[in-house]
Design a protein around this motif. Structure first.
Motif, mmCIF file in Angstrom:
data_model
loop_
_atom_site.group_PDB
_atom_site.id
_atom_site.type_symbol
_atom_site.label_atom_id
_atom_site.label_comp_id
_atom_site.label_asym_id
_atom_site.label_seq_id
_atom_site.Cartn_x
_atom_site.Cartn_y
_atom_site.Cartn_z
ATOM 1 N N LEU A 93 25.030 45.043 42.520
ATOM 2 C CA LEU A 93 25.649 46.331 42.257
ATOM 3 C C LEU A 93 27.144 46.149 42.036
ATOM 4 C CD1 LEU A 93 25.351 49.419 42.150
ATOM 5 C CD2 LEU A 93 25.730 49.454 44.618
ATOM 6 N N VAL A 94 27.592 46.450 40.845
ATOM 7 C CA VAL A 94 29.012 46.342 40.514
ATOM 8 C C VAL A 94 29.749 47.552 41.079
ATOM 9 C CG1 VAL A 94 30.680 46.321 38.630
ATOM 10 C CG2 VAL A 94 28.569 44.997 38.443
ATOM 11 N N LYS A 95 30.826 47.291 41.792
ATOM 12 C CA LYS A 95 31.599 48.373 42.406
ATOM 13 C C LYS A 95 32.779 48.798 41.537
ATOM 14 C CE LYS A 95 30.413 46.777 47.062
ATOM 15 N NZ LYS A 95 30.957 46.242 48.350
ATOM 16 N N ASP B 139 39.172 43.595 35.886
ATOM 17 C CA ASP B 139 40.081 42.988 36.861
ATOM 18 C C ASP B 139 39.612 41.617 37.345
ATOM 19 O OD1 ASP B 139 41.542 45.239 36.546
ATOM 20 O OD2 ASP B 139 41.221 46.049 38.565
ATOM 21 N N HIS B 140 38.313 41.484 37.651
ATOM 22 C CA HIS B 140 37.821 40.209 38.173
ATOM 23 C C HIS B 140 37.833 39.135 37.090
ATOM 24 C CE1 HIS B 140 36.578 41.579 42.176
ATOM 25 N NE2 HIS B 140 36.297 42.729 41.579
ATOM 26 N N CYS B 141 37.570 39.516 35.875
ATOM 27 C CA CYS B 141 37.634 38.575 34.759
ATOM 28 C C CYS B 141 39.062 38.055 34.597
ATOM 29 C CB CYS B 141 37.161 39.261 33.481
ATOM 30 S SG CYS B 141 37.205 38.211 32.010
ATOM 31 N N ILE B 142 40.013 38.964 34.631
ATOM 32 C CA ILE B 142 41.427 38.578 34.487
ATOM 33 C C ILE B 142 41.874 37.725 35.654
ATOM 34 C CG2 ILE B 142 43.784 39.487 34.399
ATOM 35 C CD1 ILE B 142 42.607 41.955 32.961
ATOM 36 N N SER B 143 41.403 38.058 36.851
ATOM 37 C CA SER B 143 41.782 37.295 38.026
ATOM 38 C C SER B 143 41.260 35.854 37.975
ATOM 39 C CB SER B 143 41.251 38.036 39.251
ATOM 40 O OG SER B 143 40.762 37.246 40.193
ATOM 41 N N ILE B 144 40.094 35.659 37.393
ATOM 42 C CA ILE B 144 39.495 34.316 37.327
ATOM 43 C C ILE B 144 40.025 33.520 36.137
ATOM 44 C CG2 ILE B 144 37.332 33.032 37.020
ATOM 45 C CD1 ILE B 144 35.916 35.429 38.400
ATOM 46 N N PHE B 145 40.095 34.160 34.982
ATOM 47 C CA PHE B 145 40.417 33.432 33.747
ATOM 48 C C PHE B 145 41.803 33.733 33.177
ATOM 49 C CE2 PHE B 145 35.768 34.014 33.846
ATOM 50 C CZ PHE B 145 35.376 32.681 33.858
ATOM 51 N N GLU C 15 32.629 40.220 39.090
ATOM 52 C CA GLU C 15 32.809 40.593 40.494
ATOM 53 C C GLU C 15 31.765 39.920 41.379
ATOM 54 O OE1 GLU C 15 32.124 44.591 43.223
ATOM 55 O OE2 GLU C 15 32.696 44.826 41.122
ATOM 56 N N LEU C 16 30.538 39.751 40.849
ATOM 57 C CA LEU C 16 29.436 39.176 41.615
ATOM 58 C C LEU C 16 29.314 37.669 41.438
ATOM 59 C CD1 LEU C 16 26.746 41.855 40.680
ATOM 60 C CD2 LEU C 16 28.405 41.916 42.548
#
Length: 305
Positions: free
Chosen positions: A96-98, A103-109, A161-162
């Protein structure tokens, strides 16, 4: 004449990537495969989706009950089938995506991404950080076989996110429940092009109705299955797809085999294969079904662009 559907097929993304990594990054590939879980999907063999066969089984589909009603027999893909075929968790945290953002994509890559080609560039970059390559690879797996939808060569970045912990996500989240939820969601909507994992349906029917093997000239495979080879295999879905490659089943896009397959459905007997029924504890399956499945269904609703 029965309606002929098209089906979302992205398995070639995985087989192509597995081949590329085996030639250029063998140690990285082996490290991923050793983790199991979602990564084991990389070993699935590629072949064309048997569109005529799937269009045929959809004639029996009842969207109100998410079951296939075949001449008085009611069959439905369950979490038990999912656990048997793929041996990946059906329990665990709901998929379940919250946060529905980048944001999570930018934070990782360090940037937002939406295209498969961007993922592939990261995965194939042997100089890139191993964690980033694993996360990108998992996204490719999720969008190619777990929850494929009608989004062409685009993926859903919110799922990062997951996937942010690539070594643990397979053991943390109920990915198989999500796979089933996504398939049922797309079957209920049933556009001319059907999303979800089409190969899951193929495997389901060839397990539940063993005489289908006879109808495509593979009686020996049915006998092997009934002797227990399938139940003992560590990855039954892979076993089934490899066996299907022994026939012209996937290559015959005109559906010549329907002449021999249709009578199996029309004369279905009380012979639904029951080995998997006794393989897993029913109580555990019932408890696993509740929240993960409902939450996964909610997530599936947001994967269509």
């Amino acid at each position: 004449m029965a309606h002929r559907y098209a089906f979302v097929g992205k398995l070639q993304n995985l087989s192509g990537m597995e081949k590329h990594l085996s030639e250029t990054s063998e140690s990285f590939l082996e490290e991923c495969k050793a983790l199991g879980g979602l990564y084991k999907m990389l070993s699935l063999p590629y072949s064309k989706i048997p569109t005529p066969f799937l269009s045929k089984v959809l004639e029996y589909y009842n969207p109100d009950s998410n079951t296939f009603n075949i001449k008085g027999h009611v069959l439905g893909v369950t979490l038990q089938d999912m656990l048997f075929l793929a041996r990946i968790r059906i329990d665990g945290k709901p998929v379940l995506v919250k946060e529905y953002n980048d944001d999570h994509c930018i934070s990782i890559f360090g940037k937002a991404m939406y295209e498969f080609d961007e993922l592939k560039a990261i995965i194939e970059d042997t100089g890139s950080d191993a964690k980033k390559r694993k996360v990108a690879l998992l996204m490719l797996i999720v969008n190619s076989i777990i929850m494929p939808s009608h989004n062409g060569n685009r993926f859903y970045p919110a799922f990062f996110e997951l996937l942010s912990d690539p070594d643990e996500t397979s053991m943390t989240y109920a990915w198989k429940a999500a796979m089933l939820a996504a398939l049922q969601h797309h079957l209920q909507k049933r556009y001319n092009k059907v999303g979800g994992c089409a190969w899951l349906l193929v495997c389901f029917f060839f397990v539940r109705i063993p005489k289908l093997w006879d109808s495509i000239g593979l009686t020996s495979v049915r006998e092997e299955m009934e002797e227990g080879q399938l139940a003992q295999d560590p990855f039954p879905m892979k076993w089934i797809l490899r066996k299907l490659q022994l026939s012209t089943f996937g290559k015959d896009q005109k559906g010549g085999y329907l002449k021999t397959i249709s009578p199996v459905f029309e004369n279905l007997e009380d012979e639904i294969w029951s080995q998997l029924t006794s393989t897993f504890d029913q109580t555990r399956l019932f408890l696993a079904f509740q929240i993960p499945y409902m939450a996964a269904t909610t997530t599936a609703l947001h994967t269509d662009f």
